[in-house]
Design a protein around this motif. Structure first.
Motif, mmCIF file in Angstrom:
data_model
loop_
_atom_site.group_PDB
_atom_site.id
_atom_site.type_symbol
_atom_site.label_atom_id
_atom_site.label_comp_id
_atom_site.label_asym_id
_atom_site.label_seq_id
_atom_site.Cartn_x
_atom_site.Cartn_y
_atom_site.Cartn_z
ATOM 1 N N ILE A 1 2.143 1.692 -0.020
ATOM 2 C CA ILE A 1 3.059 1.851 1.113
ATOM 3 C C ILE A 1 2.229 2.221 2.341
ATOM 4 O O ILE A 1 1.455 3.171 2.304
ATOM 5 C CB ILE A 1 4.118 2.941 0.852
ATOM 6 N N ARG B 1 5.637 -2.144 2.226
ATOM 7 C CA ARG B 1 5.079 -1.931 0.893
ATOM 8 C C ARG B 1 4.439 -3.229 0.423
ATOM 9 O O ARG B 1 5.013 -4.306 0.553
ATOM 10 C CB ARG B 1 6.154 -1.468 -0.095
ATOM 11 N N ASP C 1 5.888 -6.788 -0.323
ATOM 12 C CA ASP C 1 6.925 -6.511 -1.317
ATOM 13 C C ASP C 1 8.282 -6.570 -0.610
ATOM 14 O O ASP C 1 8.649 -5.660 0.128
ATOM 15 C CB ASP C 1 6.698 -5.136 -1.936
ATOM 16 N N THR D 1 11.155 -6.162 -1.737
ATOM 17 C CA THR D 1 12.212 -5.329 -2.326
ATOM 18 C C THR D 1 12.258 -3.966 -1.660
ATOM 19 O O THR D 1 13.077 -3.123 -2.034
ATOM 20 C CB THR D 1 11.997 -5.138 -3.846
ATOM 21 N N PHE D 2 11.406 -3.726 -0.657
ATOM 22 C CA PHE D 2 11.326 -2.425 -0.002
ATOM 23 C C PHE D 2 11.838 -2.531 1.430
ATOM 24 O O PHE D 2 11.219 -3.176 2.286
ATOM 25 C CB PHE D 2 9.869 -1.925 0.011
ATOM 26 N N ASN D 3 13.019 -1.930 1.679
ATOM 27 C CA ASN D 3 13.626 -1.908 3.022
ATOM 28 C C ASN D 3 13.596 -3.281 3.673
ATOM 29 O O ASN D 3 13.213 -3.437 4.844
ATOM 30 C CB ASN D 3 12.912 -0.893 3.924
ATOM 31 N N SER E 1 12.382 -7.051 7.724
ATOM 32 C CA SER E 1 12.741 -5.700 7.300
ATOM 33 C C SER E 1 14.032 -5.265 7.975
ATOM 34 O O SER E 1 14.437 -5.832 9.002
ATOM 35 C CB SER E 1 11.621 -4.717 7.656
ATOM 36 N N THR F 1 12.899 5.344 -2.970
ATOM 37 C CA THR F 1 11.792 4.487 -3.384
ATOM 38 C C THR F 1 12.004 3.017 -3.027
ATOM 39 O O THR F 1 11.057 2.231 -3.095
ATOM 40 C CB THR F 1 11.544 4.610 -4.891
ATOM 41 N N ASP F 2 13.226 2.642 -2.624
ATOM 42 C CA ASP F 2 13.451 1.274 -2.157
ATOM 43 C C ASP F 2 13.411 1.178 -0.628
ATOM 44 O O ASP F 2 13.688 0.127 -0.064
ATOM 45 C CB ASP F 2 14.783 0.724 -2.677
ATOM 46 N N GLY F 3 13.073 2.299 0.044
ATOM 47 C CA GLY F 3 12.978 2.304 1.499
ATOM 48 C C GLY F 3 14.259 2.653 2.216
ATOM 49 O O GLY F 3 14.257 2.766 3.448
#
Length: 246
Positions: free
Chosen positions: A17, A54, A62, A64-66, A74, A115-117
């Protein structure tokens, strides 16, 4: 990489991150010729990713992050600059800076991210009324120290230097003394023995001469027997904990 500098990097579950002053994730597109000079590595694809990203272990983004898959970018994230961050053992990240919202939700200069933003709403209560410049954590005392230009935190009057419990509430055992208008605390780190090292732009604390660097006890009073031996010509910016902080 990114189109701007990166301030903090954390690793959790084999992913990286990054937090900093950037707006795009950039990736070279190989196998496509650039019209100007036939060098395929000059063709760059950009994805809007603001301040937090991330990466997978291979450096790819990634999503899957925010990340909004429908728009291929994003989510909004913080609506102002992020100055510092800390990652908890469970992978949640606390960000501080000069912002009032995160993904459209209220977050006054401090926020904790899942943890997923996404925003972990409620951390820090009403937050700070002005910029937070730094955040530091001590795993032995389980306390967070934050510094900045704020004069209140979660509705309580403070002086730009506070101690927080792990849930983001004020630890009122620590009370920083009143400060001069020109005083500015840049960073504070609690050591394993409970003492707190503070750096910044100041010449005194509680009427006692201190020049940009001081050691406090866990109540916020000057620690007996500690003093910097000479004046600094400028100001000290950051403090980082070493492996031996006793």
């Amino acid at each position: 990489g990114t189109d701007g500098w990166i301030r903090r990097v954390f690793v959790h579950e084999n992913k990286v991150i990054a937090i900093g002053d950037f707006n795009y994730y950039l990736q070279y597109v190989y196998g496509v010729s650039d019209a100007r000079n036939e060098r395929d590595s000059l063709v760059t694809d950009s994805v809007l990713v603001k301040q937090i990203a991330r990466f997978n272990a291979d450096g790819s983004l990634d999503s899957t992050f925010n990340y909004d898959l429908s728009l291929h970018r994003s989510y909004e994230g913080a609506n102002g600059p992020i100055a510092d961050a800390f990652m908890q053992e469970d992978g949640k990240i606390i960000i501080v800076g000069r912002f009032t919202r995160y993904n459209g939700q209220n977050a006054s200069n401090i926020a904790r991210l899942n943890t997923d933003g996404s925003l972990d709403a409620g951390f820090g209560g009403a937050g700070a009324d002005n910029t937070i410049t730094s955040i530091r954590y001590n795993a032995v005392t389980r306390r967070l120290m934050i510094t900045g230009a704020f004069t209140s935190f979660d509705g309580a009057p403070v002086n730009g230097l506070v101690m927080l419990k792990p849930d983001g509430t004020l630890d009122n055992q620590f009370q920083a003394l009143s400060k001069e208008a020109s005083t500015y605390y840049n960073c504070a780190q609690q050591l394993n023995n409970g003492m707190i090292v503070v750096s910044g732009s100041f010449q005194s604390y509680g009427g006692i001469h201190r020049s940009g660097f001081m050691v406090l006890d866990k109540t916020g009073a000057l620690a007996a027997g500690y003093n910097n031996v000479a004046d600094f010509g400028g100001y000290l910016n950051r403090i980082f904990e070493t492996t031996n902080t006793s």
